[in-house]
Structures are given as structure tokens and as C-alpha cells.
Design an enzyme around this catalytic site. Structure first.
Site, short mmCIF file in Angstrom:
data_model
loop_
_atom_site.label_atom_id
_atom_site.label_comp_id
_atom_site.label_asym_id
_atom_site.label_seq_id
_atom_site.Cartn_x
_atom_site.Cartn_y
_atom_site.Cartn_z
N ASP A 58 0.80 -1.22 0.00
CA ASP A 58 0.00 0.00 0.00
C ASP A 58 0.84 1.27 0.00
O ASP A 58 0.38 2.31 -0.45
CB ASP A 58 -1.02 0.00 1.14
CG ASP A 58 -0.41 -0.35 2.48
OD1 ASP A 58 0.82 -0.54 2.57
OD2 ASP A 58 -1.17 -0.44 3.46
N ASP A 467 4.62 0.80 12.99
CA ASP A 467 3.89 -0.45 13.26
C ASP A 467 4.70 -1.53 13.96
O ASP A 467 4.13 -2.32 14.71
CB ASP A 467 3.31 -1.06 11.97
CG ASP A 467 2.32 -0.14 11.29
OD1 ASP A 467 1.78 0.76 11.97
OD2 ASP A 467 2.11 -0.30 10.08
#
Ligand SMILES: *[C@@H]1O[C@H](CO)[C@@H](O)[C@H](O)[C@H]1NC(C)=O
Ligand SMILES: *[C@@H]1O[C@H](CO)[C@@H](O)[C@H](O)[C@H]1NC(C)=O
Ligand SMILES: *[C@@H]1O[C@H](CO)[C@@H](O)[C@H](O)[C@H]1NC(C)=O
Ligand SMILES: *[C@@H]1O[C@H](CO)[C@@H](O)[C@H](O)[C@H]1NC(C)=O
Length: 851
Positions: A58, A467
Site C-alpha cells: 500500500d 507499526d
């Protein structure tokens, strides 16, 4: 240097024709984290060529699978002007000519990405690309990015493609292999579902739109457009699966459909003449609390519900869906998202009549796992057991992509929020109900790097990444065994080491509302950590600096201004610094910190408790980075939106490095010669060229060190650090392609300028813009407050013109520097259309004068 034939984006300012910059060949590779490190929204196997498969990310481009299970990145050329190429919203691999692969790229449909999207076209499996610009945006990092694929190639006439757009732009068709596109006016739905209509950023309030296009390959004959095409649309509660029987001229809603939820995938099983569809009650990838799985028998026009579970066992939607083309009737579907106790996958060998799961409860708290787990290729993934109290997820989450190899029933892959898992013994699911699940994302590096530092001793590199916290990198080629932990925040945002005791490090987190303090310190290079309880809860983000002897943390938080804490006492406000100041510690003198805000440069000599303005940085409004000489107190560099500034007297005066227009990231590394001054590295605009540069003489001569195949995406977000031990080695963090390191591959070009730096003292109110030199191949004389720069660009030996998207300049270039009519030589020395008054016509694709 081979120049990729690529159009640049048209929305950026037209760049002037720049003079050539010296360059030095570098070898670039990823610092291996391994295992991906981010969301994989799509994995697509070619149905006609064994072993050919692609994955899309992405924010980190696309990859091609190799026969040894590794992946090759395909979009590393994307530079600052093409950063949105790394948002890949759809991927199509050609079933007829398997060399062809297409990507729908663009990062956001809201204002975060000013650029329209594009279809990237490759005739060589992704080695090189051409570009078809679209007239609307594409959202590769938007909600619903795991649905798909939105881009599909007609299996009977591969010059025909369909693309399903977001934002209400509807369905588009190309009949010339994606070169030009027209909207399919007859298509009845542009989509209605938006995840959150109240989101004023536009990110969650945009229409998800068309979610997938699936040709019925059995309905046509070779060479003619396939008549039957299914299209899924992100509608909830109204028709959302449509079909054409006349190659896309007219469309109807498929009768009898259950449109309670959003169709995420529509997968054809040709041998069964059946379309399988997975549904979820959200667009994904994070949501999904209910869903169904359906199949549509094309011959009889009947739908059958084949949802694997029901009742209280159904607390998720469905995403990834695949059929085994070798074994008609074998179907797999992934839960989207089963957050506890783990992600889930179901498999059926009887066309969905019955299913078996990848794990099931025996009785709480005991799970029967029908897999063994291996993360040997990315040991930091590290969820070696599922801890039910912590809710560890081993199988994964955000499982929107799941694909069975069309040539190998034992091989399947699926994407998660963190990696690609898969197996090479999948049919053992049916025999022994036991498969080997392993991380199969080797070569994929898709982390969003927040900062990197290379300490002078100890590990080669320390990183903080989005993340997955960050890492102590003791090797550049083998993955780390663990991520930073205890504490773990969703995202660690900055890190620093203490200059005199470099195994002492501090990192900060960016978790708003966390129950953990967002500061942690380590005395062993990040192997273990202690929370700094001097930090208040709910103070997050920003920048951090560790004093030279590791007793003081200076924190320019994003929520509570600048704070300081000595001896882990409670952080207190530093009232003498503006909120948002950039900060740095001296690497030798524990009492000294530096800061900058606007044009003001500040110094503290009382361990960060009070600061005073010592100088100004010309007309800077956005200082980016303060870098301090690792060995010399008071030798400080500041990069800003107005250039590069250097002080050797504790910030009392600065000299300006001439020719350097803007610097985003900056680093000092080992000197070129023993005992010499450190080499300097900059992500900068130098002489009109935006790129990555090194100078060995404090800015007199620069060489560009990135090349046409290494663009590193958006330059504004990329941190740099340089090796203090190995001359020439530099690290670049990216937003979506992990960390790169580069080492010189060829000799540095000889210096062309030997002007000594002339430094003048200046008061706070009138800092002199003393010039050290210009940047490139020019010969420059510099004198006090004056620049006399004679920049000589390489003279062309040809007077002919360069064609559309041809090369028109660059280092060593001896070809034409003038472009054919309608095209202008711009950044990267390419003839581009779209320079006013010329525009690329969206229907014909031609470069025309619109006046
Ligand atoms: C469609 O699916 C939903 C969810 O499973 C179910 O409640 C509903 O009854 C179904 N509708 C039809 C017409 O089958
Ligand atoms: C931190 O934020 C959370 C969520 O807004 C809130 O519930 C909590 O009370 C806050 N804690 C402190 C110490 O301010
Ligand atoms: C810089 O400041 C340090 C600490 O205050 C001092 O020791 C040093 O002499 C100063 N250097 C210069 C060049 O002023
Ligand atoms: C710092 O000093 C050490 C010891 O003299 C030297 O080896 C090293 O190269 C210096 N570092 C830099 C970046 O100049």
C-alpha cells in the site's frame, strides 16, 4: 546511465533545466529486516505461466516472486516526483502475453496526495515501465485497498482492460493495452459506501467505488472480447454485483444476490462455471465484524450461501479468497478480521459445502492448531505461540489477499498486516490436516522508517519504524531476531544515542491514549528497555535527544511542547523553546543541547533546562535537522528549507553552504581520509537537482549518490544516517521500502573546486550569508558575502531534439538538450508533456496545446 522511459507527474512545479551534477556510482541494497513489515493488500498469480506471481503493497510499491521464494522490488526507481507510484491499488498480470503486467498507482484520493493516479505498464514483467496518466486520483493507501483486483485484463483479447475507480469515478475501459482509457458510461453504479462520512480529512469519507472486475474466461473465444464480465462495487444494502453479457456494453445487477455486505473478492472457478464472492460489513482492511461467502452458479443463475461458520462463531467478515485451478471445488477463504484468538482461514474441497479451519477450539484455553509455524526468514515476527491472554496473533490479521498457486496445489500465499505467510505442503491440509505455515516475504521490505541512527560503536544501525517498533541492526544482511520490546508502542517515532556512551539509547513513541509512557531508555543498544516513568501519560510523538553522558532526555513532543528530564525525574517544560523545535544533543559535552525553530538557533549549556538564541539561520522558516560532529563540541550543522548552515563555534555564527537550496535530511559520516573532517550526506536540492548527495570537503564539491533506479520515494520524509566507521556508507530510511544502505561502487569524481571555506563572524541580528562554494562541476570563487558562480553545464555535442519522454540532459549526457514541440526538459532531464500550455489529453493520450 540508462534512463527509464517514464512520465513525471504533472502537478509538481516545472523544474528549470538544471546544470549537471557530478555523480558517483553507488551500490544500494536493503538493510535486511525481512518478512515485509507491512500490509500486503494483493497477491496475484499469473494463470498461464508457472511460478509467475506479484504482490502489491500500500505504500511500498510492487514485487515479483522468484523461484526461490524471494521477491524482487519493481518500483525502486520512484523518486520524489513519483512518490505516489508506491501506492499500488490494483495489479493485473496478463494471461495471454505473460510478460505484461499493469499497476494502478496513486497514494491518496484526498488532499494528502496532490497527484492524479496512473496505470503503470510493463512489457517485461516489471523490469521497466511506461505510464498512462489518469484524470483522477487512485488510493493505494486508502480504505478498501485490499479489495480487488480492480484492474483486470480480458483473457480472450488482452488489449482490453477494465479498471474500477474510487471516488465516484466509476468503471473505465482501455482497448489499447492501457495506453488510453475511457469511462464506461453504461455501468450502473459508481459506489455509495464510505467508511465515515464525517471524516473531514477526506480519507474515510471518500467513496470506495468499484472493488473488483472478473472476466468469465469461459464465456468467450480467443481473439474476441470476452462477453461475460462480473464487477463488484462497494455498496452495502443495494445491488453490488453486476454482470455484462456483451463485453461491457450493457450491465445488469446479478439477480438473486445478497447485498447485505460489501463484496471484497470475486473469484472465478472456470471448471465449475462458478463465481465465488467474499463479503464483509466494512471496506477493510482493519474492520469487519460480520460477513458471508457466496457462490454463483453461472449456468443456472443461482446463488448459494457457503459461509463457513455461523452464529457466535461468526464475528468477522471475509477477505482473501482463492480457488485451486488444479482441483476444481477446492476453495479457501480468510477471515477479515478475526482479532482474537487469532486470524483464521477456511478450506473446502467440496465447493464450499463443508469447510475445515486452520485452527479450532478444543476447549478454552486450548486451541487445536492444524499448522506448524516458522518465521525463520523473519525471526522478529516472533509470535511463536499464541498467548490467549495477550491476544497474540500468529496467523495474522488484515488477510485480504490469499492465493493458491494455479500450477502447484501445495503452494499458497496470503498477506497479513505484517508479512506474507504461506506453505509448500498445502494439500496436507486435506490428508493430515497439518500444514507448515511460514513467512514467505523474503525480499519484501516495506516498513515506514521514522528515523535511523548509526552509533560510532556497537550495532551498525538503530531504527524506529512504523507499526513494528524498530530494531537493533547488528547485520545488514540477516534479519534481526527481535523488534524493540517492553515497552511496545504501535509506532516508535524517534531514537538517539548518547555520544560518550553509545550503548545508551532513548526512543519515543507516538501512541496517543496509550496506558504506557512514550519514552524508554536502554543501556544495551536496545536489547532491553526501561520505561521512563518521568514521562507523563498522553504525551506523545516528536523528536528526542539524549545528552552525551545519558543522564538527560530532551523531548520536543508533538503534544506538549519541549520537555526535559534529568536522572529520570519528571519531565518539565522548557519554556525558552517554542513548541515543535528541532533538537539535538552535543555528542561530547553532557551539558550542551542545540535547538532550532524558524530562523532561530538556540543553545543550552545547562543540560537542556534553558536555551538562548545564539544566531539566526538566514531566512529559514523550517529547520529540518541539527547534526553535531561526533567528536567536536560546538561543531554543528543545521539543514533547513533555505539550505545548509555550519557553525564551528557553538552556534555563535554560521556559514551558509552555497548552491544548496533546501535540505531535508542530513548526516555526518566517517572521513574520507584518516583524521580528516567527516563526510557529509544530504537529502537535498542542490543546484536544482533533488536527490541524495555526499561531500568530502564540507560542501565544496558534492556528488550525487542515488541513480535512476534508486529514487527512494518522497524525499521529505526520508531520514538519513551515515556510518561513522566506514567511509562512504550511508543509510536512507524510506516511507514504505524499508531502509537502504549504499556503498561507493565507483571512484569518486575528482574535485573540481578547491575553494577554502571563508567564515565570517556575525551577530545574531545579521548573520552573514558567507558562501563556501557552489555545488557541482562549477568552478567557483567565493568571497565575503558574495557568490560569483560560473556554472558550466556539459555542452551537448548534438543539436538535434529529444523525443517524447526522451533524455535531455544529465551528468555526462552528450545528446540533445532540446525537446520536441509540446515537451519540455524537466527534472531528471526528461522531455515531459504537461508543461503549460501543453497537456496530456486524457482521451487520446496525446500531448496537445490547449492554449
Ligand atoms: C443475506 O445475508 C444475511 C447475512 O447472512 C442474512 O441475514 C439474510 O437473510 C440474507 N438474505 C437473503 C435474502 O438470503
Ligand atoms: C490519557 O488519555 C486517555 C484517553 O483520552 C484518558 O482516558 C486518560 O485519562 C488520559 N490520562 C491522563 C493521565 O491524562
Ligand atoms: C563551545 O562550548 C563549549 C562548552 O560551553 C566550550 O568548552 C568550547 O570552548 C566552546 N567552543 C567554542 C569554539 O566557542
Ligand atoms: C572521531 O575520533 C576518532 C578517534 O580519533 C576517529 O577514529 C574517528 O574517525 C572520528 N570520527 C569522525 C567522524 O571524524
Amino acid at each position: 546511465m540508462h534512463r527509464l522511459r517514464l512520465l513525471a507527474l504533472s502537478v509538481l512545479a516545472a523544474y528549470p533545466l538544471v546544470s549537471a551534477v557530478s555523480s558517483q556510482s553507488y551500490t544500494w541494497d536493503n538493510v535486511k529486516i525481512g518478512g515485509g513489515g507491512g500490509f500486503i493488500p494483493g497477491i496475484v498469480f499469473n494463470p498461464s505461466e508457472k511460478g509467475l506471481a506479484y504482490a502489491r503493497a500500500d505504500i511500498g510499491g510492487a514485487y515479483r516472486l522468484n523461484s526461490d521464494d524471494t521477491w524482487t522490488p519493481l518500483l525502486d526507481f520512484a523518486d520524489n516526483s513519483r512518490w505516489n507510484y508506491w501506492g499500488v491499488d490494483a495489479l493485473a498480470t496478463d494471461p495471454v502475453d505473460t510478460s505484461n503486467v499493469y499497476l494502478a498507482t496513486g497514494m491518496y484520493t484526498n488532499s494528502w496526495d496532490p497527484n492524479n493516479g496512473q496505470i503503470l505498464i510493463s512489457k517485461d514483467k516489471g523490469d521497466t515501465w511506461t505510464v498512462s496518466e489518469l484524470s483522477f486520483k487512485i488510493g493505494g493507501n486508502m480504505p478498501g485497498r485490499g479489495m480487488g483486483e480492480r484492474l483486470a485484463i480480458d483473457p480472450n483479447d488482452n488489449s482490453i482492460l477494465f479498471f474500477g475507480a474510487r471516488s465516484g469515478h466509476g468503471l473505465w475501459k482501455s482497448t489499447n493495452s492501457a495506453v488510453t482509457w475511457t469511462q464506461v458510461a453504461s455501468f450502473p453504479s459508481v459506489g455509495t459506501y464510505v467508511p465515515d462520512p464525517t471524516d473531514t480529512t477526506g480519507y474515510n469519507s471518500d467513496i470506495i467505488g468499484i472493488s473488483w472486475v472478473t472476466f468469465d474466461s469461459t464465456s468467450g473465444s480467443t481473439g474476441k472480447a470476452t462477453p461475460r464480465i462480473f464487477v463488484g462495487v462497494a455498496n452495502m444494502g443495494s445491488n453490488n454485483v453486476f454482470v455484462s453479457e456483451d463485453a461491457g456494453s450493457t450491465w445488469t445487477a446479478v439477480p438473486g444476490q445478497n447485498n447485505t455486505y460489501i463484496p471484497h473478492k470475486g473469484v472465478l472457478s472456470p471448471a465449475e462455471n462458478t463465481l465465488y464472492v467474499s463479503y464483509s460489513n466494512g471496506a477493510g482492511p482493519y474492520d469487519g465484524t460480520l460477513g458471508i461467502v457466496q457462490k454463483y452458479d453461472i449456468a443456472t443463475s443461482t446463488w448459494t450461501d457457503i459461509t463457513p461458520v455461523s452464529g457466535s462463531d461468526l464475528y468477522f467478515g471475509f477477505g482473501g479468497l482463492s480457488v485451486d485451478l488444479q482441483k476444481p471445488g477446492t476453495v479457501m477463504v480468510a477471515a477479515l478480521n478475526s482479532w482474537w484468538p487469532d486470524g483464521q482461514i477456511f478450506r473446502s474441497t467440496d465447493s464450499g459445502a463443508t469447510w475445515s479451519p486452520l485452527w479450532e477450539w478444543i476447549s478454552y484455553p486450548t486451541l487445536a492448531k492444524y499448522y506448524t509455524y516458522s518465521d525463520s526468514l523473519a525471526p522478529w515476527l516472533g509470535t511463536d505461540s499464541v498467548d490467549l491472554t495477550l491476544g497474540d496473533l500468529q496467523i495474522g490479521w488484515m488477510m485480504e489477499s490469499l492465493s493458491i498457486d494455479p500450477f502447484d496445489s501445495d503452494h499458497f500465499l496470503y498477506g497479513t498486516g505484517a508479512t506474507i505467510y504461506g506453505s509448500h505442503d498445502l494439500t496436507q491440509w486435506d490428508s493430515e490436516h497439518l500444514i507448515t505455515l511460514e513467512s514467505l516475504a523474503d525480499g519484501i521490505e516495506e516498513t515506514s522508517v521514522q528515523n535511523i541512527v548509526a552509533p560510532p560503536t556497537g550495532p551498525l544501525l538503530l531504527s524506529v519504524v512504523g507499526d513494528i517498533e524498530g530494531f537493533e541492526h547488528t547485520s545488514l544482511t540477516t534479519p534481526p531476531t527481535q523488534e524493540f520490546q517492553n515497552p511496545e508502542w504501535a509506532t516508535a517515532i524517534d531514537i538517539d544515542y548518547a555520544g560518550n556512551t553509545p550503548t545508551d539509547i532513548v526512543r519515543i513513541g507516538n501512541n496517543a491514549g496509550s496506558t504506557l509512557q512514550q519514552v524508554a531508555v536502554s543501556t544495551d543498544s536496545g536489547n532491553s528497555w526501561n520505561i521512563d516513568y518521568g514521562a507523563a501519560l498522553n504525551v506523545t510523538g516528536g523528536k528526542v535527544a539524549y545528552s552525551a553522558s545519558a543522564d538527560t532526555v530532551l523531548w520536543s513532543s508533538s503534544t506538549n511542547g519541549v520537555l526535559v528530564s534529568q536522572y529520570t525525574n519528571a519531565f518539565t517544560a522548557v519554556s525558552s523553546l517554542p513548541s515543535g523545535s528541532i533538537i539535538a544533543s552535543d555528542k561530547r559535552n553532557n551539558a550542551v543541547f542545540y535547538a532550532a525553530s524558524g530562523a532561530n538557533f538556540y543553545v543550552s549549556t545547562d543540560t537542556g533546562h534553558t536555551f538562548a538564541v545564539t544566531s539566526t539561520l538566514s531566512s529559514s522558516t523550517a529547520p529540518a535537522k541539527i547534526v553535531v560532529h561526533p567528536n567536536v563540541t560546538g561543531d554543528v550543522w543545521v539543514s533547513t528549507d533555505k539550505g545548509l548552515f555550519h557553525s564551528t563555534n557553538n552556534g555563535t555564527t554560521f556559514t551558509t553552504v552555497s548552491g544548496v537550496t533546501e535540505v531535508w535530511a542530513f548526516a555526518l559520516g566517517a572521513p574520507a581520509t584518516s583524521g580528516g573532517y567527516p563526510s557529509l550526506y544530504a537529502a537535498a536540492n542542490i543546484g536544482g537537482t533533488i536527490g541524495y548527495f555526499r561531500t568530502d570537503d564540507q560542501g565544496t564539491n558534492w556528488v550525487q549518490i542515488n541513480d535512476a533506479t534508486h529514487g527512494f520515494g518522497s524525499i521529505t520524509s526520508n531520514p538519513i544516517t551515515a556510518d561513522l566507521r566506514v567511509y562512504g556508507r550511508v543509510f536512507i530510511g524510506t516511507n514504505g521500502r524499508g531502509i537502504f544502505y549504499g556503498v561507493p561502487a565507483g571512484a569518486a569524481p575528482p574535485p573540481t573546486s578547491t575553494v577554502a571555506s571563508t567564515s565570517t563572524t556575525s551577530s545574531v541580528s545579521s548573520i552573514s550569508k558567507t558562501t563556501t562554494t557552489t555545488t557541482t562541476i562549477s568552478s567557483t570563487t567565493s568571497s565575503h558575502s558574495t557568490t560569483t558562480s560560473t556554472t558550466s553545464s556539459s555542452s551537448p555535442t548534438s543539436t538535434s531534439t529529444s523525443g517524447a519522454y526522451g533524455q535531455c540532459g544529465g551528468s555526462g549526457w552528450t545528446g540533445p538538450t532540446v525537446c520536441v514541440a509540446g515537451y519540455t526538459c524537466v527534472e531528471q532531464n526528461t522531455c515531459e508533456c504537461n508543461i503549460s500550455p501543453f497537456h496530456r489529453d486524457k482521451d487520446s493520450g496525446a500531448c496537445i496545446n490547449k492554449g
